[in-house]
Design a protein around this motif. Structure first.
Motif, PDB file in Angstrom:
ATOM      1  N   UNK A  49     -25.982  53.977  -4.240  1.00 54.12           N
ATOM      2  CA  UNK A  49     -26.290  55.122  -4.937  1.00 54.12           C
ATOM      3  C   UNK A  49     -25.079  55.790  -5.534  1.00 54.12           C
ATOM      4  N   UNK A  50     -24.745  55.760  -6.681  1.00 56.71           N
ATOM      5  CA  UNK A  50     -23.658  56.058  -7.357  1.00 56.71           C
ATOM      6  C   UNK A  50     -23.332  57.779  -7.150  1.00 56.71           C
TER       7      UNK A  50
ATOM      8  N   UNK B 167     -15.086  56.165 -13.596  1.00 60.82           N
ATOM      9  CA  UNK B 167     -16.063  56.374 -14.715  1.00 60.82           C
ATOM     10  C   UNK B 167     -17.229  55.794 -14.532  1.00 60.82           C
ATOM     11  N   UNK B 168     -18.378  56.878 -14.716  1.00 61.72           N
ATOM     12  CA  UNK B 168     -19.680  56.504 -14.646  1.00 61.72           C
ATOM     13  C   UNK B 168     -20.067  56.436 -16.221  1.00 61.72           C
ATOM     14  N   UNK B 169     -20.384  55.037 -16.742  1.00 64.58           N
ATOM     15  CA  UNK B 169     -20.769  55.152 -17.936  1.00 64.58           C
ATOM     16  C   UNK B 169     -22.384  54.957 -18.425  1.00 64.58           C
ATOM     17  N   UNK B 170     -22.488  55.942 -19.404  1.00 62.93           N
ATOM     18  CA  UNK B 170     -23.993  56.138 -19.750  1.00 62.93           C
ATOM     19  C   UNK B 170     -24.324  55.778 -21.174  1.00 62.93           C
TER      20      UNK B 170
ATOM     21  N   UNK C  71     -25.083  52.564 -17.357  1.00 59.68           N
ATOM     22  CA  UNK C  71     -25.282  51.221 -17.376  1.00 59.68           C
ATOM     23  C   UNK C  71     -24.033  50.517 -16.527  1.00 59.68           C
ATOM     24  N   UNK C  72     -23.066  51.294 -16.257  1.00 57.33           N
ATOM     25  CA  UNK C  72     -22.230  50.695 -15.060  1.00 57.33           C
ATOM     26  C   UNK C  72     -21.256  51.947 -14.802  1.00 57.33           C
ATOM     27  N   UNK C  73     -20.351  51.645 -13.616  1.00 57.39           N
ATOM     28  CA  UNK C  73     -19.321  52.488 -13.226  1.00 57.39           C
ATOM     29  C   UNK C  73     -18.014  51.513 -12.804  1.00 57.39           C
ATOM     30  N   UNK C  74     -16.957  52.025 -13.012  1.00 55.91           N
ATOM     31  CA  UNK C  74     -15.564  51.257 -12.727  1.00 55.91           C
ATOM     32  C   UNK C  74     -14.638  52.217 -12.591  1.00 55.91           C
TER      33      UNK C  74
END
Ligand SMILES: Cc1ccn(O)c(=O)c1
Ligand SMILES: [Zn+2]
Length: 263
Positions: free
Chosen positions: A180-181, A119-122, A91-94
Motif C-alpha cells: 500500500x503506497x 515520486x508517486x507517478x500517476x 502507475x509506479x513509484x520510485x
C-alpha cells in the motif's frame, strides 16, 4: 570526502546520452521551492488518494532507480483533488537519493536538500488511454513528491527494502504484491506546493503537475543504505557502479508560479 562538495550526477550515465535539453523547455523540473515566493491558493482542494494494495505487481531496477509498478489497466489506484481536474491512475513509484545523507532529493526548499525524495507517478486516464500517451501531453501526468529524512525506521518501507537485494542489477525484476503506497505518505497531505513542470529524466517532457508535500517522512540510515547497495549496471558488466546520486539538478523557474495549499 566527496560528501563535502556537491556531487553532480555525471552526465556519462546512459540515460543522459542523446538530446538532453528540451528545445525551449521553460517548464523543467525539479526546481528550488522558494517558500516566501509561493502563492497561497484557497481553491486548491485536499488531495484524495485511493490506492488498492492488490494492484501492486512488481519491483524492478531500470538502471536509474527502482520502480514499484501498479496495474493501471483500470481505476484501481487513483489520485484526484488538489489542483487536478481529472482522475489520475497510479502507475509506479520510485525514489531519488544521494551517496550520502547530505543530498539526494530533486526538489529543494529554500535551497535545502534532503537525503532522498519519493515520486508517486500517476497519469490522466480520463484524457489518455495509456501512460505512454500521457507522457508527452500537457496535463498528462501528476507526480506526488515526498521528502525523506534520516530518523526512525519506517516500518512500511521495510517490505520494499527487503526486496531490493533481488533486483541489485539493471533490468532485474521480481514479483512484488500487496504493498500500500499510502503508507509512504506523510500524515498530513493537505499541505503541499504545486507547479507545472516536467519529468526529471529523459524525455524530460513538460507533462507534469507536481505536488510536493511540505511534510517529510522518516526512514532509518540502514534502510537508505540498502537503496545505495543497488547498482546502475547490469550483472554482466565488468565495472559495477553503485546506484547513487540519481537525481537531476534544479532547473530555472522561468517565471512560473509555485502555489501553496496552505498559508
Ligand atoms: C515519469 C517519471 C519518470 C522519471 N521520474 O523521475 C519521475 O519522477 C517521473
Ligand atoms: Zn522521479
Amino acid at each position: 570526502t566527496a560528501c563535502s562538495s556537491k556531487f553532480v550526477l555525471s552526465k556519462v550515465h546512459p540515460i543522459w546520452q542523446g538530446p538532453l535539453a528540451v528545445p525551449g523547455g521553460d517548464c523543467q523540473s525539479p526546481i528550488d521551492i522558494v517558500v516566501r515566493k509561493s502563492v497561497f491558493d484557497s481553491k486548491l482542494k485536499p488531495l484524495v488518494t485511493n490506492y488498492d494494495p492488490k494492484s501492486c505487481q512488481q519491483i524492478w531496477n531500470n538502471g536509474y532507480s527502482f520502480l514499484v509498478e501498479y496495474d493501471d489497466s483500470t481505476d484501481k489506484s487513483t489520485l484526484k483533488g488538489g489542483p487536478l481536474q481529472e482522475t489520475f491512475r497510479l502507475c509506479q513509484f520510485h525514489f531519488h537519493w544521494g551517496e550520502c545523507n547530505s543530498w539526494g532529493s530533486e526538489h529543494t526548499v529554500d535551497r535545502r536538500l534532503f537525503p532522498a525524495e519519493l515520486h508517486l507517478v500517476h497519469w490522466n486516464a480520463e484524457k489518455y488511454s495509456q501512460f505512454e500517451d500521457a507522457l508527452v501531453e500537457d496535463n498528462g501526468l501528476a507526480v506526488i513528491g515526498v521528502f525523506l529524512k534520516i530518523g526512525k525506521r519506517h516500518e512500511g518501507l521495510q517490505k520494499l527494502v527487503d526486496a531490493l537485494p533481488a533486483i541489485r542489477h539493471r533490468d532485474s525484476v521480481v514479483e512484488f504484491t500487496h504493498f500500500d503506497p499510502a503508507c509512504l505518505l506523510p500524515p498530513n497531505i493537505t499541505e503541499y506546493w504545486t507547479y507545472h513542470g516536467s519529468l526529471t529524466t529523459p524525455p524530460l517532457t513538460e507533462a507534469v503537475t507536481w505536488m510536493v508535500m511540505k511534510q517529510h517522512i522518516e526512514v532509518s540510515h540502514d534502510q537508505l543504505a540498502v537503496f545505495r547497495s543497488l547498482l546502475f549496471t547490469a550483472a554482466e558488466e565488468e565495472v559495477q557502479k553503485s546506484m547513487v546520486n540519481n537525481f537531476r539538478e534544479t532547473q530555472p523557474l522561468r517565471g512560473r508560479t509555485v502555489r501553496s495549499s496552505f498559508t
